[in-house]
Design a protein around this motif. Structure first.
Motif, PDB file in Angstrom:
ATOM      1  N   VAL A 274       0.940  -1.531   0.062  1.00 22.03           N
ATOM      2  CA  VAL A 274       0.570  -0.173   0.376  1.00 22.03           C
ATOM      3  C   VAL A 274       1.044   0.819  -0.333  1.00 22.03           C
ATOM      4  N   ASN A 275       0.510   1.958  -1.018  1.00 24.96           N
ATOM      5  CA  ASN A 275       1.760   3.487  -1.552  1.00 24.96           C
ATOM      6  C   ASN A 275      -0.122   4.503  -1.861  1.00 24.96           C
ATOM      7  N   ALA A 276       1.498   5.658  -1.739  1.00 20.32           N
ATOM      8  CA  ALA A 276       0.385   6.933  -2.018  1.00 20.32           C
ATOM      9  C   ALA A 276       2.192   7.889  -2.488  1.00 20.32           C
ATOM     10  N   ILE A 277       1.137   8.732  -3.854  1.00 18.42           N
ATOM     11  CA  ILE A 277       2.123   9.381  -4.693  1.00 18.42           C
ATOM     12  C   ILE A 277       1.665  10.777  -3.482  1.00 18.42           C
ATOM     13  N   ALA A 278       2.182  11.672  -3.376  1.00 20.45           N
ATOM     14  CA  ALA A 278       1.580  12.888  -3.011  1.00 20.45           C
ATOM     15  C   ALA A 278       2.731  13.738  -3.793  1.00 20.45           C
ATOM     16  N   PRO A 279       1.601  14.076  -4.865  1.00 23.22           N
ATOM     17  CA  PRO A 279       1.801  15.242  -5.437  1.00 23.22           C
ATOM     18  C   PRO A 279       2.436  16.493  -5.282  1.00 23.22           C
TER      19      PRO A 279
ATOM     20  N   PHE B 299       5.644  24.764 -12.093  1.00 27.29           N
ATOM     21  CA  PHE B 299       4.781  24.084 -12.010  1.00 27.29           C
ATOM     22  C   PHE B 299       5.089  22.442 -11.843  1.00 27.29           C
ATOM     23  N   GLY B 300       4.708  21.134 -11.684  1.00 27.72           N
ATOM     24  CA  GLY B 300       4.812  19.822 -11.944  1.00 27.72           C
ATOM     25  C   GLY B 300       3.782  19.735 -13.583  1.00 27.72           C
ATOM     26  N   GLU B 301       3.968  18.988 -13.676  1.00 28.76           N
ATOM     27  CA  GLU B 301       2.602  18.134 -14.770  1.00 28.76           C
ATOM     28  C   GLU B 301       2.206  17.058 -14.790  1.00 28.76           C
ATOM     29  N   PRO B 302       0.980  17.095 -15.267  1.00 30.21           N
ATOM     30  CA  PRO B 302      -0.423  15.751 -14.373  1.00 30.21           C
ATOM     31  C   PRO B 302       0.951  14.677 -15.283  1.00 30.21           C
ATOM     32  N   ASP B 303       1.508  13.842 -15.893  1.00 25.48           N
ATOM     33  CA  ASP B 303       3.124  13.340 -16.973  1.00 25.48           C
ATOM     34  C   ASP B 303       4.779  13.220 -15.240  1.00 25.48           C
ATOM     35  N   ASP B 304       4.528  14.242 -15.137  1.00 26.61           N
ATOM     36  CA  ASP B 304       5.435  13.777 -14.157  1.00 26.61           C
ATOM     37  C   ASP B 304       5.453  12.578 -12.950  1.00 26.61           C
ATOM     38  N   LEU B 305       3.888  12.418 -12.983  1.00 28.19           N
ATOM     39  CA  LEU B 305       3.121  11.497 -11.574  1.00 28.19           C
ATOM     40  C   LEU B 305       3.742  10.122 -12.363  1.00 28.19           C
ATOM     41  N   ALA B 306       3.527   9.871 -13.467  1.00 24.52           N
ATOM     42  CA  ALA B 306       3.572   8.150 -14.591  1.00 24.52           C
ATOM     43  C   ALA B 306       5.233   7.860 -13.730  1.00 24.52           C
ATOM     44  N   GLY B 307       6.020   8.109 -14.165  1.00 20.12           N
ATOM     45  CA  GLY B 307       7.119   7.538 -13.945  1.00 20.12           C
ATOM     46  C   GLY B 307       6.794   6.583 -11.814  1.00 20.12           C
ATOM     47  N   ALA B 308       6.665   7.991 -11.137  1.00 23.23           N
ATOM     48  CA  ALA B 308       6.259   7.411  -9.613  1.00 23.23           C
ATOM     49  C   ALA B 308       4.810   5.647  -9.753  1.00 23.23           C
TER      50      ALA B 308
END
Length: 192
Positions: free
Chosen positions: A123-128, A158-167
């Motif tokens: 169980v994990n979470a990504i924290a943008p 600012f981050g882009e939504p695609d920046d979350l993809a790797g995580a």
């Protein structure tokens, strides 16, 4: 989790459909936005607080509970990945419900990690951090606030939504079979 009836029985039924793979077309689990900004001049109304807590904390809990039970019942290992927030680690401004919900989601991530890791469920979470979405548009449109935020982000953008993809790909992969916790994707905000 799709919106609709928010009664506890309706939430449980929806979550069970998702856990069993019988969700209707287009009904895949997804992050909903319950976030709405209060201003310093007005108090957060109860209805707003309830909606934000429902969408950003209760719905992820109910869905994870049902999916986790299905994984444990089948003996299959698996991954549950929540969307937390930078505000899981620090207070926000004008968003008390969102901050409370995302802080609660961080705690839920840790609690379920402890409970389910022995069953092979990570169980994990990504924290943008501050990502260029509809959610942050008012902040980005405010020149003064935008400049202050960008000055604090070491990457200067600012981050882009695609920046979350790797995580997300990493946490969902076998490379993360020994990983539980919260992964910030924030351009260095929390490191500063």
């Amino acid at each position: 989790m799709p919106t609709g009836s928010t009664s506890p029985p309706a939430r449980r039924a929806r979550a069970r459909r998702h856990a069993s793979g019988r969700a209707p077309p287009g009904g895949r689990p997804r992050q909903q936005r319950g976030h709405d900004r209060a201003t310093r001049r007005r108090r957060t109304p109860d209805e707003l607080w309830d909606r934000v807590i429902e969408v950003d904390l209760t719905a992820p809990f109910v869905l994870a509970r049902e999916v986790g039970a299905a994984m444990i019942g089948s003996g299959r290992p698996g991954k549950i990945i929540f969307t937390a927030s930078l505000l899981s680690f620090q207070g926000g401004v004008n968003v008390p419900g969102y901050t409370a919900a995302k802080t609660g989601l961080a705690g839920l991530t840790r609690a379920l990690s402890n409970e389910w890791a022995a069953s092979g469920i990570c169980v994990n979470a990504i924290a943008p951090g501050y990502i260029a979405t509809d959610n942050t548009k008012p902040l980005r449109d405010d020149r003064q606030r935008s400049r202050a935020l960008l000055d604090r982000i070491p990457m200067g953008r600012f981050g882009e939504p695609d920046d979350l993809a790797g995580a997300a790909v990493f946490l969902a992969s076998s490379a993360a079979d020994y990983v539980t916790g919260i992964v910030p994707v924030d351009g260095g905000w929390l490191a500063r």
